[in-house]
Design a protein around this motif. Structure first.
Motif, PDB file in Angstrom:
ATOM      1  N   GLY A 169       0.774  -1.247   0.000  1.00  0.00           N
ATOM      2  CA  GLY A 169       0.000   0.000   0.000  1.00  0.00           C
ATOM      3  C   GLY A 169       0.796   1.282   0.000  1.00  0.00           C
ATOM      4  O   GLY A 169       0.231   2.361   0.158  1.00  0.00           O
ATOM      5  N   GLU A 173       0.834   8.312   0.572  1.00  0.00           N
ATOM      6  CA  GLU A 173       1.113   9.543   1.343  1.00  0.00           C
ATOM      7  C   GLU A 173      -0.207  10.183   1.772  1.00  0.00           C
ATOM      8  O   GLU A 173      -1.013   9.543   2.416  1.00  0.00           O
ATOM      9  N   LYS A 283      -4.444  -2.404   9.824  1.00  0.00           N
ATOM     10  CA  LYS A 283      -3.174  -2.956  10.272  1.00  0.00           C
ATOM     11  C   LYS A 283      -2.348  -1.919  11.028  1.00  0.00           C
ATOM     12  O   LYS A 283      -2.200  -0.790  10.566  1.00  0.00           O
TER      13      LYS A 283
HETATM   14  O1  V47 Z   1       5.634   4.501   0.741  1.00  0.00           O
HETATM   15  C1  V47 Z   1       8.525   7.036   3.853  1.00  0.00           C
HETATM   16  C2  V47 Z   1       6.361   5.724   4.010  1.00  0.00           C
HETATM   17  C3  V47 Z   1       6.068   3.726   2.974  1.00  0.00           C
HETATM   18  C4  V47 Z   1       8.725   7.720   5.884  1.00  0.00           C
HETATM   19  O2  V47 Z   1       1.095  -2.662   2.273  1.00  0.00           O
HETATM   20  C5  V47 Z   1       7.594   6.899   5.794  1.00  0.00           C
HETATM   21  O3  V47 Z   1       1.116  -4.066   3.911  1.00  0.00           O
HETATM   22  C6  V47 Z   1       7.188   7.220   8.022  1.00  0.00           C
HETATM   23  O4  V47 Z   1       4.119   1.309   2.497  1.00  0.00           O
HETATM   24  N1  V47 Z   1       8.259   8.039   8.167  1.00  0.00           N
HETATM   25  C7  V47 Z   1       6.642   2.306   2.864  1.00  0.00           C
HETATM   26  N2  V47 Z   1       6.836   6.646   6.854  1.00  0.00           N
HETATM   27  C8  V47 Z   1       6.034   1.349   3.874  1.00  0.00           C
HETATM   28  C9  V47 Z   1       4.721   0.803   3.414  1.00  0.00           C
HETATM   29  C10 V47 Z   1       4.149  -0.405   4.066  1.00  0.00           C
HETATM   30  C11 V47 Z   1       4.635  -0.840   5.283  1.00  0.00           C
HETATM   31  C12 V47 Z   1       4.085  -1.984   5.862  1.00  0.00           C
HETATM   32  C13 V47 Z   1       3.087  -2.698   5.256  1.00  0.00           C
HETATM   33  C14 V47 Z   1       2.606  -2.254   4.027  1.00  0.00           C
HETATM   34  C15 V47 Z   1       1.547  -3.034   3.351  1.00  0.00           C
HETATM   35  C16 V47 Z   1       3.122  -1.088   3.425  1.00  0.00           C
HETATM   36  O5  V47 Z   1       6.605   4.345   4.106  1.00  0.00           O
HETATM   37  C17 V47 Z   1       6.382   4.697   1.888  1.00  0.00           C
HETATM   38  C18 V47 Z   1       6.037   6.001   2.551  1.00  0.00           C
HETATM   39  O6  V47 Z   1       4.655   6.256   2.469  1.00  0.00           O
HETATM   40  N3  V47 Z   1       7.497   6.516   4.518  1.00  0.00           N
HETATM   41  N4  V47 Z   1       9.298   7.780   4.678  1.00  0.00           N
HETATM   42  C19 V47 Z   1       9.051   8.319   7.134  1.00  0.00           C
HETATM   43  N5  V47 Z   1      10.069   9.139   7.266  1.00  0.00           N
END
Ligand code: V47
Length: 357
Positions: A169, A173, A283
């Protein structure tokens, strides 16, 4: 709040104004109790987790979003791109732990050809056909389309044929243009993100959705994000889980902002459960909010605590202290301590093993 309770009792949909009330009422526990009841009605008392590994194959990215501490320019100190062998080695080393999922996302490398991305998926699939590959954000899919000259639909179908199982996912943003102009001007629009996910659903791929909250967005923009997801889910029904991601400011261009608080994190999860009445799973991503808060969130509408993970570089780069790995036994213990049943699932929420307390 009384009106909202009455609406929920009558099975009515909540409005944007209701969402704002839920985000601002001082009575957090009342919001939590409503979300807890909504969770029980929707999915019962099971709490899901997955035995998975993350691989972030490159941190070279053309977007350089302000909230991201992970990305680098090509050639910059700290920039990396794993070779195919390195990716396969990481996958091989995790197979001994009988994982059921590899979660692969990376930067949008300007010079990495799409053929190498396809090869990575095909080789991983050949190595472990039983392991589900959840890979690439909608933004990466658009990037691959641009690089290969294919349409986004062709990219999705081509990756699916190579072994891709679903889309995670990330990259959502906050959908509002105002926010994107400020923190991720080069990334695809919110509308495009939604279009790619709906397209993926039509191609037979399930996906997840996220929202990165706690930076420059207003509460109205958070609710707008949730409502756009709810509309998209009404259209396709292809989303499995929603994951609110708490912003970690350290080492980012937004490092002067304060991190989210525990109250904000719990409230966001609970409000997501109440507003996203057509999503089965909410989640709590423990890497971002910590294992202890993720455990408490199980009383605030959450039914999934993600997975064992082992190595996650995106949040670590932004200063998360939650740790990188947790054992299956530890996840089971924190779930069972809430009085609920721990269920190891695969990516598509099929039961792998049920742990009786
Ligand atoms: O796309 C980037 C975000 C996402 C930061 O689909 C940040 O099950 C916090 O999408 N602080 C990646 N967040 C992680 C992610 C994800 C994680 C776990 C499960 C699933 C799933 C998806 O993290 C990026 C962005 O939106 N991100 N930098 C930050 N500094």
């Amino acid at each position: 709040m009384a009106t909202i309770e009455a609406k929920i009792g009558a099975g009515e949909r909540l409005s944007a104004a209701d969402g704002l009330t839920l985000l601002t009422t001082p009575d957090l526990l009342r919001v939590g109790r409503l979300a807890d009841e909504a969770r029980r009605r929707k999915v019962g008392d099971d709490v899901f987790f997955i035995n998975n590994r993350h691989i972030n194959h490159t941190n070279v990215c053309k977007n350089r979003c302000d909230f991201c501490a992970f990305s680098r320019d090509d050639g910059e100190e700290g920039a990396y791109t794993m070779s195919l062998e390195e990716v396969l080695d990481r996958a091989r080393s995790s197979l001994v732990e009988s994982i059921t999922e590899l979660h692969i996302v990376g930067g949008e490398h300007p010079d990495l050809p799409y053929s190498s991305i396809r090869e990575m998926i095909a080789e991983l699939h050949a190595l472990a056909p039983e392991v589900h590959l959840t890979a690439f954000t909608a933004s990466e899919i658009v990037h691959f389309a641009g690089q290969s000259g294919m349409t986004e639909e062709e990219v999705l179908l081509d990756l699916k044929a190579a072994g891709l199982g679903s889309l995670p996912g990330g990259g959502a943003e906050v959908f509002a243009r105002r926010v994107r102009d400020q923190v991720c001007a080069k990334k695809i629009s919110g509308e495009k993100w939604l279009d790619v996910h709906k397209l993926a659903h039509r191609c037979g791929l399930r996906t997840n959705a996220t929202m990165l909250y706690g930076h420059v967005e207003t509460l109205e923009e958070r609710i707008d994000h949730l409502l756009r997801l709810r509309d998209a889910q009404d259209e396709t029904g292809g989303f499995q889980a929603f994951i609110p991601l708490a912003f970690h400011p350290r080492n980012t261009k937004l490092s002067d902002l304060a991190p989210t608080t525990g109250v904000d994190d719990l409230r966001m999860l609970a409000v997501a459960r109440l507003m996203l009445d057509n999503f089965d799973h909410i989640k709590a991503y423990w890497v971002m909010i910590g294992l202890k808060l993720a455990q408490i969130s199980l009383f605030f509408g959450v039914d999934d605590v993600d997975g064992t993970i082992v190595e996650e570089t995106i949040t670590k780069a932004a200063g998360s202290e939650a740790g990188q790995a947790v054992s299956r036994n530890e996840l089971v213990r924190i779930i069972q301590d809430t009085g609920r049943a721990a269920v190891e699932r695969d990516t598509l929420y099929q039961v792998v093993r049920r742990y009786d307390s």
